[in-house]
Design a protein around this motif. Sequence first.
Motif, PDB file in Angstrom:
ATOM      1  N   PRO A 250       0.725  -1.276  -0.030  1.00 29.35           N
ATOM      2  CA  PRO A 250      -0.244  -0.090  -0.039  1.00 29.35           C
ATOM      3  C   PRO A 250       0.896   1.218  -0.034  1.00 29.35           C
ATOM      4  O   PRO A 250       0.427   2.268  -0.672  1.00 29.35           O
ATOM      5  N   VAL A 251       1.901   1.282   0.547  1.00 26.42           N
ATOM      6  CA  VAL A 251       2.707   2.421   0.605  1.00 26.42           C
ATOM      7  C   VAL A 251       3.530   2.835  -0.726  1.00 26.42           C
ATOM      8  O   VAL A 251       3.434   3.728  -0.943  1.00 26.42           O
ATOM      9  N   GLU A 252       3.906   1.737  -1.283  1.00 28.93           N
ATOM     10  CA  GLU A 252       4.483   1.752  -2.354  1.00 28.93           C
ATOM     11  C   GLU A 252       3.630   2.253  -3.554  1.00 28.93           C
ATOM     12  O   GLU A 252       3.859   2.925  -4.392  1.00 28.93           O
ATOM     13  N   ILE A 253       2.370   1.792  -3.397  1.00 27.62           N
ATOM     14  CA  ILE A 253       1.284   2.256  -4.309  1.00 27.62           C
ATOM     15  C   ILE A 253       0.882   3.659  -4.016  1.00 27.62           C
ATOM     16  O   ILE A 253       0.691   4.522  -5.103  1.00 27.62           O
ATOM     17  N   ALA A 254       0.954   4.134  -2.948  1.00 24.95           N
ATOM     18  CA  ALA A 254       0.843   5.586  -2.760  1.00 24.95           C
ATOM     19  C   ALA A 254       2.029   6.322  -3.249  1.00 24.95           C
ATOM     20  O   ALA A 254       1.660   7.279  -3.669  1.00 24.95           O
ATOM     21  N   GLY A 255       3.128   6.006  -3.130  1.00 26.50           N
ATOM     22  CA  GLY A 255       4.275   6.692  -3.604  1.00 26.50           C
ATOM     23  C   GLY A 255       4.149   6.597  -5.117  1.00 26.50           C
ATOM     24  O   GLY A 255       4.647   7.499  -5.842  1.00 26.50           O
ATOM     25  N   ALA A 256       3.908   5.609  -5.579  1.00 22.64           N
ATOM     26  CA  ALA A 256       3.685   5.504  -7.345  1.00 22.64           C
ATOM     27  C   ALA A 256       2.687   6.212  -7.538  1.00 22.64           C
ATOM     28  O   ALA A 256       2.846   6.986  -8.743  1.00 22.64           O
ATOM     29  N   LYS A 257       1.486   6.653  -6.919  1.00 20.78           N
ATOM     30  CA  LYS A 257       0.592   7.658  -7.360  1.00 20.78           C
ATOM     31  C   LYS A 257       0.986   9.271  -7.358  1.00 20.78           C
ATOM     32  O   LYS A 257       0.960   9.825  -8.426  1.00 20.78           O
ATOM     33  N   LEU A 258       1.645   9.430  -6.461  1.00 22.18           N
ATOM     34  CA  LEU A 258       2.620  10.559  -6.170  1.00 22.18           C
ATOM     35  C   LEU A 258       3.346  10.989  -7.480  1.00 22.18           C
ATOM     36  O   LEU A 258       3.258  11.924  -7.998  1.00 22.18           O
ATOM     37  N   LEU A 259       4.223   9.966  -7.765  1.00 21.73           N
ATOM     38  CA  LEU A 259       5.196  10.104  -8.654  1.00 21.73           C
ATOM     39  C   LEU A 259       4.478  10.171  -9.965  1.00 21.73           C
ATOM     40  O   LEU A 259       4.922  10.960 -11.060  1.00 21.73           O
ATOM     41  N   ALA A 260       3.474   9.376 -10.196  1.00 23.08           N
ATOM     42  CA  ALA A 260       2.890   9.236 -11.660  1.00 23.08           C
ATOM     43  C   ALA A 260       1.970  10.666 -11.672  1.00 23.08           C
ATOM     44  O   ALA A 260       1.825  11.126 -13.054  1.00 23.08           O
ATOM     45  N   ASP A 261       1.288  11.151 -10.679  1.00 24.09           N
ATOM     46  CA  ASP A 261       0.556  12.525 -11.088  1.00 24.09           C
ATOM     47  C   ASP A 261       1.596  13.503 -11.111  1.00 24.09           C
ATOM     48  O   ASP A 261       1.343  14.288 -12.072  1.00 24.09           O
ATOM     49  N   GLU A 262       2.685  13.586 -10.490  1.00 18.84           N
ATOM     50  CA  GLU A 262       3.740  14.657 -10.925  1.00 18.84           C
ATOM     51  C   GLU A 262       4.256  14.468 -12.250  1.00 18.84           C
ATOM     52  O   GLU A 262       4.561  15.595 -13.054  1.00 18.84           O
ATOM     53  N   ALA A 263       4.471  13.365 -12.644  1.00 20.68           N
ATOM     54  CA  ALA A 263       5.039  13.020 -14.026  1.00 20.68           C
ATOM     55  C   ALA A 263       3.935  13.558 -15.134  1.00 20.68           C
ATOM     56  O   ALA A 263       4.178  14.175 -16.188  1.00 20.68           O
ATOM     57  N   ALA A 264       2.740  13.152 -14.782  1.00 14.11           N
ATOM     58  CA  ALA A 264       1.610  13.537 -15.933  1.00 14.11           C
ATOM     59  C   ALA A 264       1.503  14.823 -15.918  1.00 14.11           C
ATOM     60  O   ALA A 264       1.246  15.561 -16.999  1.00 14.11           O
TER      61      ALA A 264
END
Length: 314
Positions: A250-264
């Motif tokens: 779950p923590v890695e998923i939250a971090g991935a969403k943060l990075l993905a939103d920033e990238a997009a």
Amino acid sequence: MDFRLTEDQRALRKGVRELLARLFDREALRAAVDRPSLDRELWRELGAAGFFALRVPEEEGGVGLGLPEAVLLFEEAGRVLVPGPLVATHVAAGVVPGAAEGEVVVTAVDEGLVPWLDEADVVLGDVTGAVPMRSVDPLTPLHKVPGTGGCAHPPPEGGPPRRAERLPTTVEAEVLPDGDELVAVLLTAAEQVGSAGATTELAVSYAGEREQFGQVIGGFQAVKHLCAGMLVRAELARVAVRAAAVTGDPVEIAGAKLLADEAATGNARDCLQVYGGMGFTWEADVHLYLKRAWVRARLRLPAARAEEVVAEQL
């Protein structure tokens, strides 16, 4: 642990890219902008290809693959801006009859917002009194559930009834298996990664064609730096999303969403900068990627909540 794609996964990604190139090319994208209604034939075609049933077990009529493969599908969908509640329908495919085949469109209440409510056959969650609101993305119509914050724009007096009152089926979100909300977050992040990759490609392509002062603008150091930064953002987010798909943490998923939103969002802004004045025009597709990225960033574990999930574990 080996995070590299297998031969089967690479073949799956290639097949999905070819399928979407046939079903939803740029001409179809611009047509969807001009006529923002859900293409049911496209939805059924995706269902027939196994897009929604990918993680449904084979004994239940699905494809029987896992989350890492689903992430690849949603990257490709994000890359071409396929409209519609793809994530909600995919997540509900094993629960809602007809969703796996693309015969039923499923949406869900998410952060007080409901995408594509007027087009949905089934909604997950309570949408009583939901009112339409003005969406920045022309390809993502939104409704707002009362009492959840934000700014909504109700229909005029005497206008059509709210879709929430006309839905044939309303399903409580709790009917979904535990963990599917995390799956939805990760698949939304995968869409963002696909969008970040697409805007990187758009920027690099334009920089190699557009000329200023007698040379292509891609030869200027400032443009090179913009494109290089976009590539780094997109690849960092892609690695994070694919790793989280393998671990399911779950923590890695939250971090991935943060990075993905920033990238997009960051890549769409920088792509617009590379395009210059041309990027601000309706004819260019850059604004569509930026607007979709903004909407996705607001849904499925937005930054403030994702940061709290990550910070709690530090």
